[in-house]
Structure formats: structure tokens, C-alpha cells
Design a protein around this motif. Structure first.
Motif, short mmCIF file in Angstrom:
data_model
loop_
_atom_site.label_atom_id
_atom_site.label_comp_id
_atom_site.label_asym_id
_atom_site.label_seq_id
_atom_site.Cartn_x
_atom_site.Cartn_y
_atom_site.Cartn_z
N ALA A 178 62.79 -5.39 -80.66
CA ALA A 178 63.51 -4.15 -80.37
C ALA A 178 63.51 -3.25 -81.60
N TYR A 200 65.25 -7.71 -84.75
CA TYR A 200 66.11 -7.67 -83.57
C TYR A 200 65.25 -7.85 -82.33
N ARG A 255 65.09 -8.26 -77.99
CA ARG A 255 65.75 -8.08 -76.68
C ARG A 255 65.01 -8.93 -75.65
N TRP A 307 71.26 -7.62 -77.91
CA TRP A 307 70.15 -8.11 -78.71
C TRP A 307 70.49 -9.40 -79.43
#
Length: 103
Positions: free
Chosen positions: A31, A39, A41, A51
Motif C-alpha cells: 500500500a 504497509y 493491504r 493495513w
């Protein structure tokens, strides 16, 4: 060679790449690439901020279209939404031109 010793690999991580564990299991999609964390998702189509995060030190290899985490990296931790505003690094690998004359 350690991941931190290869800045071109770190620069090759882009949003939307698959994130896989060392055994090949799909963990999600990139992400955001922060200064200290990656990060992740669940789906490339879900935009809400549910997340997970992994430290960049947990990245073992960067392949074409996939980020592979190191062996022994535990489950991804839930990312605090307050830290989603971390300054992203979207620097692409450097490419040398054919001509570099400054006439």
C-alpha cells in the motif's frame, strides 16, 4: 548481501506489488513504502486503511512484481492509522543516460 546494502532493491518496491512470506504464501499488496515500514493491504482494490505493517528490515528479496519477506518473520502487525501519514519514498532506481555531456 543484506537488503539494506542494496538500495536499488528498496527503490524497486512500488505500490501494488504482492507481498509474500518466505514460504510463498500471499500476505497482501504493498500500500505504501515508508521510511521504516512497508504497509500492506489485503487487496489491491480495497482503499480503506485496514493495513498491516512490516519493518523494511524484514524484506528479504525483491522480485519482479513481488516482495519476499525473510524466513522467520512473524505475522504482520496491525498498522496504527496515525502512522499511515509517514512520508512515502517513491524514488525509482537511477538510470544512466547514453550521453552525459554538459556542453
Amino acid at each position: 548481501m543484506a537488503f539494506n546494502d542494496t538500495p536499488s532493491e528498496r527503490r524497486s518496491i512500488i505500490s501494488g506489488m504482492r507481498v509474500r512470506s518466505a514460504d510463498g504464501a500471499l500476505l497482501g499488496y504493498v500500500a505504501l513504502i515508508g521510511q521504516e515500514h512497508l504497509y500492506v493491504r489485503r487487496s489491491p482494490f480495497v482503499r480503506h486503511r485496514d493495513w498491516k505493517e512490516a519493518p523494511l528490515s524484514a524484506v528479504g528479496r525483491v522480485l519482479q512484481g513481488a516482495v519476499i519477506l525473510k524466513e522467520g518473520t512473524g505475522p504482520l502487525s496491525h498498522a496504527d492509522p496515525a502512522f499511515h501519514g509517514e512520508i512515502p519514498t517513491q524514488t525509482l532506481p537511477l538510470v544512466l543516460g547514453l550521453e552525459s555531456s554538459h556542453a
